[in-house]
Design an enzyme around this catalytic site. Structure first.
Site, PDB file in Angstrom:
ATOM      1  N   GLY A  79       7.042   5.061   8.332  1.00 39.73           N
ATOM      2  CA  GLY A  79       6.216   6.260   8.461  1.00 39.73           C
ATOM      3  C   GLY A  79       6.343   6.842   9.852  1.00 39.73           C
ATOM      4  O   GLY A  79       7.331   6.618  10.541  1.00 39.73           O
ATOM      5  N   SER A  80       5.325   7.565  10.255  1.00 40.18           N
ATOM      6  CA  SER A  80       5.382   8.277  11.534  1.00 40.18           C
ATOM      7  C   SER A  80       5.245   7.315  12.712  1.00 40.18           C
ATOM      8  O   SER A  80       4.626   6.253  12.608  1.00 40.18           O
ATOM      9  CB  SER A  80       4.269   9.327  11.604  1.00 40.18           C
ATOM     10  N   THR A  81       5.800   7.725  13.844  1.00 39.81           N
ATOM     11  CA  THR A  81       5.697   6.910  15.058  1.00 39.81           C
ATOM     12  C   THR A  81       4.241   6.760  15.486  1.00 39.81           C
ATOM     13  O   THR A  81       3.820   5.682  15.906  1.00 39.81           O
ATOM     14  CB  THR A  81       6.536   7.543  16.183  1.00 39.81           C
ATOM     15  N   CYS A  83      13.782  10.540   6.926  1.00 39.80           N
ATOM     16  CA  CYS A  83      13.686  10.153   8.337  1.00 39.80           C
ATOM     17  C   CYS A  83      15.043  10.189   9.030  1.00 39.80           C
ATOM     18  O   CYS A  83      15.108  10.213  10.253  1.00 39.80           O
ATOM     19  CB  CYS A  83      13.044   8.779   8.478  1.00 39.80           C
ATOM     20  N   GLU A  91       9.775   1.089  10.824  1.00 34.57           N
ATOM     21  CA  GLU A  91      10.820   2.105  10.663  1.00 34.57           C
ATOM     22  C   GLU A  91      10.119   3.436  10.816  1.00 34.57           C
ATOM     23  O   GLU A  91       9.415   3.892   9.905  1.00 34.57           O
ATOM     24  CB  GLU A  91      11.502   1.952   9.295  1.00 34.57           C
ATOM     25  N   LYS A 143       0.860  -1.178   0.000  1.00 36.55           N
ATOM     26  CA  LYS A 143       0.000   0.000   0.000  1.00 36.55           C
ATOM     27  C   LYS A 143       0.896   1.228   0.000  1.00 36.55           C
ATOM     28  O   LYS A 143       1.474   1.590   1.018  1.00 36.55           O
ATOM     29  CB  LYS A 143      -0.929   0.050   1.211  1.00 36.55           C
TER      30      LYS A 143
END
Length: 490
Positions: free
Chosen positions: A239-241, A295, A261, A183
Site C-alpha cells: 500500500g501507500s508509504t 505501484c 511493498e 485484511k
C-alpha cells in the site's frame, strides 16, 4: 459508458461474510462494495472489527502448531490444488475483479493467471526450503542452520490487484509453514473471500487462511490488532508509504518481522538510441495497465531531446488507436474507471497544476463522469510540477525532455522512493551503466512489463522492506535456527 452490466458469479464464490477458522461468520454490521464504473452497490459485506480480528489471530495461532508439522510435500500438494481451483474458476474470479476494482475483463483474467502463478510457484518452492551444514572450526562439533516458519502472519493488501497481492504473500507464507490473517482493502473484499472459498475447497485446514473484511471506518482498529497482537509474528503490507510507516511503528513494539511493498514513482527513460516503436509499446503497457493504477506504473517519462518529438507523436497516435474508455465488462474497453472519485480528483488536480505551470495537453486532459478520467499526455513538463513529485496512480503521462544520460539519472533518482524503473536503449554499455545507477529495486530494460513469480519484487529507499516472489519470497516467512551439535568424538 452508459450501457448496463451486471455481476453474474456462481454462488459458492460470491461470499460476503468473514472467514475465520474455516467457518463463514456473520457480524452485526455490513459495508457496501461499489462498482467504480457506475457507483452502484454490488454487495454488502461483513464489517469485521477488532473482535473478529482477534478471533482470526487466535485461530491462526492455534492452527500454526499443526500446519507447521505438515511435510513440505503435503503443503506443496495443497497449494497446487488451490492453484488448480483458481485456474478452473478464472472467469468468475475475473468478473469479481472487474466489478469491484474496475479493470477490463482481459486484464482481470490476466490478474487471475498471475495470482494463480504465485500459488503454483510457491507450491514448488515449498519443497526447496533448504538449510545448511557448515564446516566447523573444531572437530568435536557439527554446525547446522535450519529454517523454520516465523508463525502467524498478518497480510494487509491493496485494491489494485485484489487477488494477486494476496496469493503473492500467502503462497509464500503457507509454503514456509506459516498461517495467515488477511485484511483485504475495503474497496475489493469480494476477491479475497472468493479465494477463501477456494482455499477451503482445496483442503487447506481450518485456521490456516483467514479473511477479515472491514470498512474504511474500522480499518484502523482492525489494523491495530493485526500489527500489535503478540501472537502475530509477521506483518506483510502492500500500500501507500504513509500507511506503511504507521504499520511499521505499530509492529515495532512487539518487534515483528515486516515486509513492506510501498509507493513507487517509476521513471521511464527513452534514450536517443532506443527502438522507438518498442519504446512506445512499452510506455503504453507500463502507463495504462489498470488505468495507471499499479505501484510499478511509469510516472515520469524522460525522453532524450534527439528523439523527443518523434516519440511524442508516435505515442499520441498509439493512445488514439489503442485506448477506449468504458465499463470493464465491455469487451471493447481498455481503460476502466479509477477506483473512486477521490482518485479521479487527484489526477485532475495534477493536470491542472502542470498546465498552470506551462505544460501542454496533447491528448485528453479532462475529468469525466464519476471515477473516469481521460488518458492524458502532457509535454513541456518540468520537475517543479506536482505530477513529477508524487505518485499519480492514474492515466496521466507527463513527458520531460532531457539532454544527457547524467541529467536523466539525476532526475530519475531525485525521489525518496525507488520501486521500479524502465529505460529503452540499444547501447550495451549504457544499459549496464543505467541499470546499475538507477536507485530502484526492479529495472525493465527495453520492456514495460516486468512482474513475474520467478523474479523478486520490491523496492529501495521508502518503497519498502523485503522481497516478494522468487526464491527469496519464502525467506520473508522463515527464521534461521542455528544448531550446534557438540561433544562429538570423531
Amino acid at each position: 459508458m452508459h450501457r448496463q452490466f451486471s455481476l453474474d458469479v456462481s454462488s459458492p464464490l460470491f461470499r460476503t461474510q468473514g472467514y475465520v477458522n474455516g467457518q463463514w461468520i456473520n457480524v452485526a454490521s455490513t459495508f457496501p462494495v461499489l462498482d467504480p464504473a457506475t457507483g452502484e452497490e454490488i454487495a454488502k459485506v461483513a464489517d469485521c472489527g477488532p473482535t473478529e480480528a482477534k478471533l482470526a489471530v487466535d485461530a491462526a495461532y492455534k492452527a500454526f502448531y499443526s500446519w507447521k508439522q505438515y511435510t513440505a510435500k503435503e503443503r506443496s500438494v495443497l497449494l497446487r490444488k488451490w492453484y488448480d481451483l483458481l485456474t478452473l474458476n478464472k472467469e468468475d474470479l475475473a468478473k469479481l475483479i472487474t466489478f469491484e476494482c474496475g479493470k477490463p475483463m482481459k486484464e482481470s483474467l490476466g490478474e487471475i493467471a498471475y495470482a494463480a502463478s504465485f500459488l503454483e510457484w510457491f507450491s514448488e518452492e515449498a519443497r526447496r526450503v533448504y538449510g545448511d551444514v557448515v564446516p566447523s572450526a573444531t572437530k568435536d562439533r557439527k554446525i547446522l542452520l535450519m529454517k523454520q516458519p516465523v508463525g502467524v502472519a498478518s497480510i494487509i493488501t491493496p485494491w489494485n490487484f485484489p487477488s494477486a497481492m494476496i496469493t503473492r504473500k500467502v503462497g509464500a507464507a503457507l509454503a514456509a509453514g506459516c498461517t495467515v490473517v488477511v485484511k483485504p482493502a475495503e474497496d475489493t473484499p469480494l476477491s479475497a473471500l472468493a479465494l477463501a472459498e477456494l482455499a477451503g475447497q482445496a483442503g487447506i485446514p481450518a485456521g490456516v487462511f483467514n479473511v477479515v473484511p472491514c470498512s474504511r471506518e474500522k480499518t484502523p482498529s482492525v489494523g491495530t490488532i493485526l500489527c500489535t497482537d503478540p501472537l502475530v509474528r509477521k506483518v506483510s503490507f502492500t500500500g501507500s508509504t504513509s500507511t506503511g510507516k504507521i504499520l511499521l511503528k505499530q509492529a515495532a513494539d512487539t518487534v515483528k518481522r515486516v515486509s513492506m511493498e510501498l509507493g513507487g514513482h517509476a521513471p521511464f527513460i527513452v534514450f536517443d538510441s532506443a527502438d522507438l516503436d518498442k519504446a512506445v509499446a512499452g510506455a503504453m503497457n507500463s502507463k495504462f495497465r489498470n488505468s495507471g493504477q499499479t505501484c510499478v506504473c511509469s510516472n515520469r517519462f524522460l525522453v532524450q531531446s534527439g528523439i523527443h518529438d518523434r516519440f511524442v507523436e508516435k505515442l499520441g497516435k498509439a493512445m488514439d488507436t489503442e485506448l477506449r474508455l468504458g465499463h470493464g465488462a465491455d469487451p471493447n474497453t481498455t481503460q476502466g474507471p479509477l477506483i473512486n472519485v477521490r482518485a479521479a480528483e487527484k489526477v485532475e488536480h495534477q493536470v491542472q497544476d502542470a498546465v498552470s505551470q506551462g505544460a501542454k495537453v496533447l491528448r485528453g486532459g479532462k475529468r469525466l463522469d464519476g471515477s473516469f478520467h481521460q488518458p492524458t499526455l502532457l509535454t513541456d513538463v518540468t520537475t517543479h510540477m506536482l505530477c513529477t513529485k508524487e505518485e499519480t496512480f492514474g492515466p496521466l503521462l507527463p513527458v520531460i525532455r532531457f539532454n544527457t544520460e547524467e541529467e536523466a539519472l539525476a532526475i530519475a533518482n531525485a525521489s525518496d522512493v525507488g520501486l521500479a524503473g524502465y529505460f529503452f536503449s540499444q547501447d550495451v554499455s549504457q544499459i549496464w551503466r543505467v541499470t546499475e545507477n538507477l536507485e530502484v529495486g526492479m529495472v525493465g530494460v527495453n520492456e514495460g512489463l516486468l512482474s513475474t513469480p520467478e523474479a523478486s519484487f520490491g523496492g529501495v529507499k521508502q518503497s519498502g522492506i523485503g522481497r516478494e516472489g522468487s526464491k527469496y519470497g519464502v525467506d520473508e516467512y522463515l527464521d534461521v535456527k542455528y544448531m550446534c551439535f557438540g561433544g562429538l568424538t570423531l
